[in-house]
Design an enzyme around this catalytic site. Structure first.
Site, short mmCIF file in Angstrom:
data_model
loop_
_atom_site.label_atom_id
_atom_site.label_comp_id
_atom_site.label_asym_id
_atom_site.label_seq_id
_atom_site.Cartn_x
_atom_site.Cartn_y
_atom_site.Cartn_z
N ASN A 105 0.79 -1.20 0.17
CA ASN A 105 -0.19 0.03 -0.05
C ASN A 105 0.69 1.21 0.03
O ASN A 105 1.26 1.64 1.10
CB ASN A 105 -0.89 -0.01 1.05
CG ASN A 105 -1.99 -1.13 1.24
OD1 ASN A 105 -2.98 -1.11 0.29
ND2 ASN A 105 -1.56 -2.17 1.88
N GLU A 106 1.28 1.67 -1.20
CA GLU A 106 2.11 3.01 -1.38
C GLU A 106 1.33 4.13 -0.91
O GLU A 106 0.10 4.29 -0.74
CB GLU A 106 2.64 2.83 -2.89
CG GLU A 106 3.32 1.48 -3.45
CD GLU A 106 4.67 1.55 -2.59
OE1 GLU A 106 5.02 2.25 -1.89
OE2 GLU A 106 5.42 0.67 -3.24
N PRO A 107 2.08 5.29 -0.88
CA PRO A 107 1.59 6.37 -0.67
C PRO A 107 0.34 6.76 -1.50
O PRO A 107 0.34 6.47 -2.89
CB PRO A 107 2.80 7.51 -0.95
CG PRO A 107 3.80 6.96 -0.68
CD PRO A 107 3.64 5.20 -0.94
N SER A 150 -2.56 5.46 -0.94
CA SER A 150 -3.69 4.35 -0.41
C SER A 150 -4.45 4.72 0.64
O SER A 150 -4.12 5.14 1.42
CB SER A 150 -2.75 2.81 -0.09
OG SER A 150 -2.08 2.50 -1.16
N THR A 190 10.29 1.90 -4.19
CA THR A 190 10.12 0.60 -3.68
C THR A 190 10.73 -0.31 -4.75
O THR A 190 11.47 -1.35 -4.32
CB THR A 190 8.55 0.39 -3.57
OG1 THR A 190 8.05 1.14 -2.47
CG2 THR A 190 8.33 -1.27 -3.27
#
Ligand code: PGA
Length: 265
Positions: free
Chosen positions: A163-165, A167, A182
């Protein structure tokens, strides 16, 4: 354990939300013991332990300790049902970089888990099948009564799972695009950033925060900056791990290096 405190912005009644250990080994051992305790407690009741598991360098020591408990202290995992957080997409399970390979070599091949009790998002699906698959993944977790505990690492972007920025806190299992940082962090595993997949299937923030207990494990100086933001920063989708601050049932397990930028409490 050297030090613990309760940051004022964490809405927990527990005194020991953040635990800081002198070494990576001690932090890993504590985490493994928490997992083992749930497995044993459920065994005593004749129930299954529903565990959310993580990959990456961080949980390796936890898994080593669980293997040791199995081999030398007779701990059985036959009642353990696992759901992994994520998998790269696309990804064949047999590939060295797959999270299927990771889990087999770092844990599953060395304990007595029942193979049918293992769930890892499928990186081989056709694009059209992904949404239905993700809904089924959620449904399976729910059918088992929810996750008893979710183990998490944290990425330098603040991701939990993938869950990246950006999300949201209501996100569920889905296909996501990986953040540049990532992919850079994964480049050594793939022999170059350009070979790192650009997408992944991940449990959502909601899937994670619905777990009965959550442990976020962070080790080493590399994580100090993001840990400071995750624990003491404003709750925001910009740093998805900040959503954990709202939980009553969260423990941050850190070594001294990862904790080094936290305000002393
Ligand atoms: P790492 O990854 O344990 O390899 O640092 C953590 C994560 O990205 O969640």
């Amino acid at each position: 354990m050297k030090d613990f405190y309760k940051p004022s912005n964490i809405k927990s009644t527990k005194e020991d939300v953040v635990k800081v250990y002198a070494s990576q080994e001690e932090a890993s051992q504590y985490t493994a013991n928490r997992i083992a305790a749930i497995v044993k407690e459920k065994q005593a009741k004749g129930e299954n332990a529903i565990m959310g598991l993580a990959t990456g360098s961080t949980p390796k020591g936890v898994y080593q300790e669980l293997i040791r408990l199995h081999k030398y202290e007779g701990l059985s995992f036959r009642n353990m049902i696992t759901f992994n957080l994520d998998e790269y997409y696309p990804m064949m399970p047999i590939e060295e970089q797959s999270y299927v390979s990771f889990m087999k070599s770092n844990l599953f091949d060395h304990i007595d888990i029942v193979k049918g009790n293992i769930h890892i998002p499928d990186g081989t699906l056709s694009i059209e099948g992904i949404q239905e698959y993700c809904e089924l993944y959620e449904q399976k977790i729910a059918d088992f009564g929810g996750l008893d505990i979710q183990l998490l690492g944290i990425g330098r972007t603040g991701h939990i799972g993938f869950n990246e920025p950006g999300s949201g806190d209501l996100s569920k299992t889905r296909l996501v695009t990986l953040n540049d940082l990532t992919r850079e962090d994964a480049s050594a595993d793939f022999g170059g950033k350009e070979k790192v997949p650009t997408q992944a299937i991940t449990m959502g923030i909601k899937t994670i925060t619905d777990a009965k207990e959550v442990i976020l494990l962070a080790l080493s100086k590399r994580k100090a900056e993001i840990i400071q933001k995750a624990i003491e920063g404003v709750v925001s989708a910009e740093v998805p791990a900040t959503f954990l601050q709202k939980l009553q049932n969260i423990e941050y397990i850190l070594d001294e290096e990862a904790a080094s930028l936290l305000r002393k409490g």
